[in-house]
Enzyme design. Structure first.
Site, PDB file in Angstrom:
ATOM      1  N   ASN A   1      -4.185   5.999  -0.607  1.00 49.28           N
ATOM      2  CA  ASN A   1      -3.696   6.545   0.803  1.00 49.28           C
ATOM      3  C   ASN A   1      -2.866   7.819   0.756  1.00 49.28           C
ATOM      4  OD1 ASN A   1      -4.465   4.099   2.144  1.00 49.28           O
ATOM      5  ND2 ASN A   1      -2.748   2.933   1.558  1.00 49.28           N
TER       6      ASN A   1
ATOM      7  N   HIS B   1      -3.231  -3.322  -5.446  1.00 44.18           N
ATOM      8  CA  HIS B   1      -3.571  -2.797  -3.936  1.00 44.18           C
ATOM      9  C   HIS B   1      -5.054  -2.977  -3.856  1.00 44.18           C
ATOM     10  CE1 HIS B   1      -3.734   0.879  -1.057  1.00 44.18           C
ATOM     11  NE2 HIS B   1      -3.658  -0.311  -0.429  1.00 44.18           N
TER      12      HIS B   1
ATOM     13  N   SER C   1       0.963  -1.180  -0.148  1.00 41.23           N
ATOM     14  CA  SER C   1      -0.033   0.059   0.024  1.00 41.23           C
ATOM     15  C   SER C   1       0.827   1.282  -0.096  1.00 41.23           C
ATOM     16  CB  SER C   1      -0.927  -0.051   1.169  1.00 41.23           C
ATOM     17  OG  SER C   1      -0.151  -0.296   2.293  1.00 41.23           O
TER      18      SER C   1
ATOM     19  N   GLU D   1      -6.794  -0.978  -7.023  1.00 41.48           N
ATOM     20  CA  GLU D   1      -5.820   0.245  -7.345  1.00 41.48           C
ATOM     21  C   GLU D   1      -4.648  -0.472  -7.984  1.00 41.48           C
ATOM     22  OE1 GLU D   1      -4.111   2.559  -4.141  1.00 41.48           O
ATOM     23  OE2 GLU D   1      -4.470   4.267  -5.509  1.00 41.48           O
TER      24      GLU D   1
HETATM   25  N1  3HC Z   1     -14.764  -9.378   5.854  1.00 41.86           N
HETATM   26  C1  3HC Z   1     -15.643  -9.738   5.137  1.00 41.86           C
HETATM   27  N2  3HC Z   1     -16.697  -9.274   5.146  1.00 41.86           N
HETATM   28  C2  3HC Z   1     -17.083  -8.202   5.933  1.00 41.86           C
HETATM   29  C3  3HC Z   1     -16.070  -7.857   6.973  1.00 41.86           C
HETATM   30  C4  3HC Z   1     -15.150  -8.492   6.861  1.00 41.86           C
HETATM   31  N3  3HC Z   1     -14.036  -8.034   7.558  1.00 41.86           N
HETATM   32  N4  3HC Z   1     -16.747  -6.910   7.674  1.00 41.86           N
HETATM   33  C5  3HC Z   1     -18.001  -6.690   7.285  1.00 41.86           C
HETATM   34  N5  3HC Z   1     -18.306  -7.608   6.161  1.00 41.86           N
HETATM   35  C6  3HC Z   1     -19.428  -7.637   5.285  1.00 41.86           C
HETATM   36  C7  3HC Z   1     -20.437  -7.985   6.157  1.00 41.86           C
HETATM   37  O1  3HC Z   1     -20.589  -9.244   6.164  1.00 41.86           O
HETATM   38  C8  3HC Z   1     -21.711  -7.446   5.338  1.00 41.86           C
HETATM   39  O2  3HC Z   1     -21.951  -8.014   4.359  1.00 41.86           O
HETATM   40  P1  3HC Z   1     -23.610  -8.157   3.685  1.00 41.86           P
HETATM   41  O3  3HC Z   1     -23.868  -6.783   3.113  1.00 41.86           O
HETATM   42  O4  3HC Z   1     -23.426  -9.223   2.746  1.00 41.86           O
HETATM   43  O5  3HC Z   1     -24.558  -8.529   4.701  1.00 41.86           O
HETATM   44  C9  3HC Z   1     -21.076  -5.981   4.690  1.00 41.86           C
HETATM   45  O6  3HC Z   1     -19.783  -6.167   4.785  1.00 41.86           O
HETATM   46  C10 3HC Z   1     -21.693  -4.875   5.585  1.00 41.86           C
HETATM   47  O7  3HC Z   1     -20.965  -5.058   6.869  1.00 41.86           O
HETATM   48  P2  3HC Z   1     -21.929  -4.465   8.381  1.00 41.86           P
HETATM   49  O8  3HC Z   1     -23.455  -4.503   8.052  1.00 41.86           O
HETATM   50  O9  3HC Z   1     -21.558  -5.652   9.323  1.00 41.86           O
HETATM   51  O10 3HC Z   1     -21.190  -3.261   8.767  1.00 41.86           O
HETATM   52  P3  3HC Z   1     -21.176  -1.910   8.155  1.00 41.86           P
HETATM   53  O11 3HC Z   1     -22.375  -1.892   7.186  1.00 41.86           O
HETATM   54  O12 3HC Z   1     -20.729  -0.994   8.997  1.00 41.86           O
HETATM   55  O13 3HC Z   1     -19.817  -2.347   6.859  1.00 41.86           O
HETATM   56  C11 3HC Z   1     -17.713  -1.935   6.605  1.00 41.86           C
HETATM   57  C12 3HC Z   1     -18.701  -2.739   7.553  1.00 41.86           C
HETATM   58  C13 3HC Z   1     -17.806  -2.562   5.151  1.00 41.86           C
HETATM   59  C14 3HC Z   1     -16.251  -2.505   7.087  1.00 41.86           C
HETATM   60  C15 3HC Z   1     -17.777  -0.635   6.600  1.00 41.86           C
HETATM   61  O14 3HC Z   1     -18.053  -0.034   7.848  1.00 41.86           O
HETATM   62  C16 3HC Z   1     -16.952   0.308   5.662  1.00 41.86           C
HETATM   63  O15 3HC Z   1     -16.939   0.341   4.608  1.00 41.86           O
HETATM   64  N6  3HC Z   1     -15.636   0.785   6.159  1.00 41.86           N
HETATM   65  C17 3HC Z   1     -14.643   1.631   5.705  1.00 41.86           C
HETATM   66  C18 3HC Z   1     -13.705   0.620   5.106  1.00 41.86           C
HETATM   67  C19 3HC Z   1     -12.439   1.328   4.667  1.00 41.86           C
HETATM   68  O16 3HC Z   1     -12.523   2.433   4.354  1.00 41.86           O
HETATM   69  N7  3HC Z   1     -11.589   0.411   4.154  1.00 41.86           N
HETATM   70  C20 3HC Z   1     -10.250   0.942   3.453  1.00 41.86           C
HETATM   71  C21 3HC Z   1      -9.472   0.760   4.375  1.00 41.86           C
HETATM   72  S1  3HC Z   1      -7.739   1.613   3.846  1.00 41.86           S
HETATM   73  C22 3HC Z   1      -7.125   0.117   3.096  1.00 41.86           C
HETATM   74  O17 3HC Z   1      -7.490  -0.838   3.061  1.00 41.86           O
HETATM   75  C23 3HC Z   1      -5.906   0.467   2.430  1.00 41.86           C
HETATM   76  C24 3HC Z   1      -4.648  -0.246   2.976  1.00 41.86           C
HETATM   77  O18 3HC Z   1      -3.802   0.081   2.359  1.00 41.86           O
HETATM   78  C25 3HC Z   1      -4.456   0.126   4.469  1.00 41.86           C
END
Ligand code: 3HC
Length: 283
Positions: free
Chosen positions: A190, A140, A119, A152
């Site tokens: 990022n 990514h 990343s 990405e």
């Molecule tokens: N693994 C797999 N599936 C997951 C999960 C996980 N860890 N967490 C949640 N889910 C799924 C759930 O099962 C649910 O699936 P469904 O719609 O089929 O029922 C769906 O995601 C929505 O989950 P929830 O209803 O439990 O909860 P939320 O609506 O709050 O969604 C989230 C959870 C998708 C994690 C949401 O909070 C979100 O989008 N958060 C932001 C995530 C983000 O910004 N990620 C990028 C991070 S930066 C990065 O990755 C870059 C790296 O370089 C660091």
């Protein structure tokens, strides 16, 4: 080039997600870890995620079994010998990645594309550890990989058009929307996201607001799905720290300098959700 078999090196949070969606998209997948314990831990993440989908009635039990039958776990990297695409997803350590890519270059077929899920580290530097830098590219993914719609792809001045075309088509076959970034510190997402998260930590560190108010501000005021401190805990504070250190080292831009609080929390093993404690308590 058509990808028929996928290798995923590393079965942590990201590697497990990449292996899962590849198998879910009908590819046979080999996924590796350095020992049986970590491999079983990674495969368990996949099993748990798929089981949740079954529970919710979004996946049939026999489809879960079919997905898992396409996944082969291994602790031997030589098992990547017949893969067309290998995605590396290990910790953000350049020396380790260079060694891995040199090994993959020796093991994998000459046509294979070698991708890194880094990343923040330079894809060019990783590519130059191989004799096929034109076939090395960044892929990514975002956490949680099965949910996040973005891939990405990171091109370098030595990667070929054919390699880009191959991974774009592969990414789309996983149901992802592909954006293309150049090999600059932290690429597109990022580069934009990290300063926001670091600023949230600085606001907390300076005692200007509570963690809840900082997070609520961004969730309720900007419609972010998670507040920046919750997101930092979700990504892992160690990962965040590695990203910022790498961005700062390459750019010398103070906006990427890690706040002391982040550094101290990492030193204290407060890495977020995965250790039960970060900006919030998960125990
Ligand atoms: N693994 C797999 N599936 C997951 C999960 C996980 N860890 N967490 C949640 N889910 C799924 C759930 O099962 C649910 O699936 P469904 O719609 O089929 O029922 C769906 O995601 C929505 O989950 P929830 O209803 O439990 O909860 P939320 O609506 O709050 O969604 C989230 C959870 C998708 C994690 C949401 O909070 C979100 O989008 N958060 C932001 C995530 C983000 O910004 N990620 C990028 C991070 S930066 C990065 O990755 C870059 C790296 O370089 C660091």
């Amino acid at each position: 080039m058509e990808i028929k078999k996928v290798g995923v090196l590393g079965c942590g949070l990201m590697g497990a997600g990449i292996a899962q969606i590849s198998a879910q998209s009908n590819y046979p997948v080999v996924v590796s870890e350095i020992n049986e314990e970590l491999l079983n831990k990674g495969l368990k993440i996949i099993d748990k995620t798929l089981a949740k989908s079954v529970e919710k009635g979004k996946l049939a039990e026999q489809d879960k079994a079919a997905i898992q039958s396409r996944l082969k776990g291994t602790t031997n990297v030589e098992d990547f010998a017949d893969c067309d695409l290998i995605v590396e997803a290990v910790v953000e350590n350049m020396d380790l990645k260079k060694k891995i890519f040199a090994d993959l270059d020796r093991i994998c077929p000459s046509h294979a594309v070698l991708a890194t899920n880094t990343s923040c580290l330079s894809v060019t530097e990783i590519a130059m550890a191989t004799k096929r830098p034109d076939q090395v590219i960044g892929m990514h993914f975002f956490n949680p990989v099965p949910v996040m719609k973005l891939l990405e792809v990171v091109t370098t001045i030595v990667s070929s058009e054919e390699t880009l075309k191959t991974v774009k088509a592969f990414g789309e076959s996983l149901g992802k929307t592909v954006i293309v970034a150049k090999d600059t510190p932290a690429f597109i997402v990022n580069r934009v996201l990290t300063p926001l998260m670091l600023e949230a930590i600085r606001v907390l560190e300076a005692g200007l607001a509570t963690r809840e108010d900082i997070d609520n501000g961004m969730v309720l005021g900007c419609n972010h799905p998670m507040g920046p401190l919750t997101l930092a805990d979700f990504v892992g504070l160690d990962t965040m720290y590695y990203i910022t250190e790498a961005m700062y080292a390459e750019s010398k831009d103070p906006k990427f300098a890690a706040p002391l609080l982040l550094k101290r929390m990492v030193t204290a093993g407060q890495l977020g959700r995965k250790t039960g404690k970060g900006f919030y308590d998960y125990t």
